[in-house]
Design an enzyme around this catalytic site. Structure first.
Site, PDB file in Angstrom:
ATOM      1  N   SER A  46      34.621  16.196  46.091  1.00  0.00           N
ATOM      2  CA  SER A  46      33.590  15.278  45.589  1.00  0.00           C
ATOM      3  C   SER A  46      32.299  15.396  46.410  1.00  0.00           C
ATOM      4  O   SER A  46      31.200  15.257  45.859  1.00  0.00           O
ATOM      5  CB  SER A  46      34.099  13.832  45.555  1.00  0.00           C
ATOM      6  OG  SER A  46      34.262  13.320  46.854  1.00  0.00           O
ATOM      7  N   ASN A  47      32.423  15.673  47.706  1.00  0.00           N
ATOM      8  CA  ASN A  47      31.208  15.893  48.506  1.00  0.00           C
ATOM      9  C   ASN A  47      30.539  17.211  48.128  1.00  0.00           C
ATOM     10  O   ASN A  47      29.307  17.307  48.092  1.00  0.00           O
ATOM     11  CB  ASN A  47      31.538  15.865  49.999  1.00  0.00           C
ATOM     12  CG  ASN A  47      31.682  14.450  50.513  1.00  0.00           C
ATOM     13  OD1 ASN A  47      30.690  13.743  50.719  1.00  0.00           O
ATOM     14  ND2 ASN A  47      32.916  14.007  50.682  1.00  0.00           N
TER      15      ASN A  47
ATOM     16  N   LYS B 253      43.401  33.735  63.625  1.00  0.00           N
ATOM     17  CA  LYS B 253      42.252  32.935  63.176  1.00  0.00           C
ATOM     18  C   LYS B 253      40.982  33.784  63.170  1.00  0.00           C
ATOM     19  O   LYS B 253      40.136  33.654  62.294  1.00  0.00           O
ATOM     20  CB  LYS B 253      42.093  31.736  64.120  1.00  0.00           C
ATOM     21  CG  LYS B 253      41.086  30.714  63.661  1.00  0.00           C
ATOM     22  CD  LYS B 253      41.011  29.572  64.663  1.00  0.00           C
ATOM     23  CE  LYS B 253      40.100  28.478  64.185  1.00  0.00           C
ATOM     24  NZ  LYS B 253      40.785  27.325  63.644  1.00  0.00           N
TER      25      LYS B 253
ATOM     26  N   MET C 118      39.703  21.002  56.126  1.00  0.00           N
ATOM     27  CA  MET C 118      40.626  20.401  57.087  1.00  0.00           C
ATOM     28  C   MET C 118      41.137  21.443  58.085  1.00  0.00           C
ATOM     29  O   MET C 118      42.339  21.715  58.182  1.00  0.00           O
ATOM     30  CB  MET C 118      41.780  19.723  56.354  1.00  0.00           C
ATOM     31  CG  MET C 118      41.311  18.688  55.337  1.00  0.00           C
ATOM     32  SD  MET C 118      40.124  17.475  55.973  1.00  0.00           S
ATOM     33  CE  MET C 118      41.257  16.306  56.677  1.00  0.00           C
TER      34      MET C 118
ATOM     35  N   HIS D  34      32.692  13.206  58.069  1.00  0.00           N
ATOM     36  CA  HIS D  34      34.001  12.622  58.374  1.00  0.00           C
ATOM     37  C   HIS D  34      33.976  11.132  58.018  1.00  0.00           C
ATOM     38  O   HIS D  34      32.985  10.451  58.294  1.00  0.00           O
ATOM     39  CB  HIS D  34      34.333  12.814  59.860  1.00  0.00           C
ATOM     40  CG  HIS D  34      35.703  12.337  60.209  1.00  0.00           C
ATOM     41  ND1 HIS D  34      36.843  13.037  59.863  1.00  0.00           N
ATOM     42  CD2 HIS D  34      36.118  11.205  60.825  1.00  0.00           C
ATOM     43  CE1 HIS D  34      37.905  12.355  60.273  1.00  0.00           C
ATOM     44  NE2 HIS D  34      37.491  11.246  60.854  1.00  0.00           N
TER      45      HIS D  34
HETATM   46  C1  GAR Z   1      36.023  13.274  52.775  1.00  0.00           C
HETATM   47  O1  GAR Z   1      36.303  11.908  52.921  1.00  0.00           O
HETATM   48  C2  GAR Z   1      35.618  13.867  54.103  1.00  0.00           C
HETATM   49  O2  GAR Z   1      34.884  13.006  54.898  1.00  0.00           O
HETATM   50  C3  GAR Z   1      36.959  14.162  54.717  1.00  0.00           C
HETATM   51  O3  GAR Z   1      37.707  14.686  53.664  1.00  0.00           O
HETATM   52  C4  GAR Z   1      37.300  14.045  52.450  1.00  0.00           C
HETATM   53  C5  GAR Z   1      37.075  15.112  51.403  1.00  0.00           C
HETATM   54  O4  GAR Z   1      36.788  14.528  50.168  1.00  0.00           O
HETATM   55  N1  GAR Z   1      36.852  15.056  55.820  1.00  0.00           N
HETATM   56  C6  GAR Z   1      37.569  14.931  56.927  1.00  0.00           C
HETATM   57  O5  GAR Z   1      38.439  14.099  57.065  1.00  0.00           O
HETATM   58  C7  GAR Z   1      37.254  15.931  58.018  1.00  0.00           C
HETATM   59  N2  GAR Z   1      38.003  15.675  59.169  1.00  0.00           N
HETATM   60  P1  GAR Z   1      36.180  15.418  49.002  1.00  0.00           P
HETATM   61  O6  GAR Z   1      37.053  16.674  48.915  1.00  0.00           O
HETATM   62  O7  GAR Z   1      36.304  14.591  47.770  1.00  0.00           O
HETATM   63  O8  GAR Z   1      34.764  15.750  49.352  1.00  0.00           O
END
Ligand code: GAR
Length: 189
Positions: free
Chosen positions: A14-15, A66, A91, A110
């Site tokens: 979504s981001n 990695k 992640m 985050h």
């Molecule tokens: C978001 O809430 C982002 O902040 C988090 O994963 C989600 C992804 O949502 N990121 C972390 O936790 C990083 N440590 P999305 O796939 O809908 O954008």
């Protein structure tokens, strides 16, 4: 000149969608040129393809190290002449290979007021702790888990216990803050 951004994501995206839409509308002066996904088949890849954005899907475990995994990504970033990287639900800790090539050019979002509650499920961790003010952080990425200097934060007061309601609030704030922050960064990089 318009910058080229790669977005790294592992899941829903979504981001990714929020940033991509803001670029398409011209609100952010940049082009999302690449989506890098470490979970083949994740929904973010469908979002990217729908927008005509190139996708690379990789299984980190299929690489000997990695470094090899990141070198493969680096080649793609160089091929696409990427200037800047936004992590959006990626992640995974970024390693030296990518950090050395994109020093201060990788940012992450985050769902907590860092340095509190880094890692998996920042929202759930904060809820379990009983916080009354949640939040969102955008920061430069270093070699630590959700670490690096903070660029922007937003606080979200919430005293309820409905996770679904809270998640909606956090995600809405994430999208708005990421768009505003990347817009500003693109004016200065
Ligand atoms: C978001 O809430 C982002 O902040 C988090 O994963 C989600 C992804 O949502 N990121 C972390 O936790 C990083 N440590 P999305 O796939 O809908 O954008």
């Amino acid at each position: 000149m318009q910058k080229k951004i790669a977005i790294f994501a592992s899941g829903n995206g979504s981001n990714f969608q929020a940033l991509a839409d803001a670029c398409v509308k011209g609100y952010i002066n940049a082009e999302i040129s690449l989506c890098v996904c470490d979970h083949p088949g994740a929904y973010v890849t469908e979002r990217a393809r729908r927008l005509g954005i190139k996708v690379i899907e990789l299984r980190p475990k299929s690489f000997p190290s990695k470094e090899d995994y990141e070198k493969t990504i680096l080649k793609e970033l160089e091929k696409e002449k990427i200037d800047f990287i936004c992590l959006a639900g990626y992640m995974r800790i970024v390693g030296k290979t990518l950090l050395d090539s994109f020093r201060n050019k990788i940012v992450n979002i985050h769902p907590s007021l860092l340095p509190a509650f880094p890692g998996i499920d920042g929202i759930g961790q904060a809820m379990a702790y009983g916080v009354k003010v949640y939040g969102v952080t955008i920061h430069y990425v270093d070699e630590t888990l959700d670490g690096g200097s903070i660029i922007a934060q937003a606080a979200i007061p919430y005293e309820g216990s409905d996770r679904e309601v809270l998640e909606k609030m956090v995600h809405a704030r994430e999208h708005a803050l990421y768009i505003e922050t990347v817009k500003k960064l693109m004016e200065t990089v």
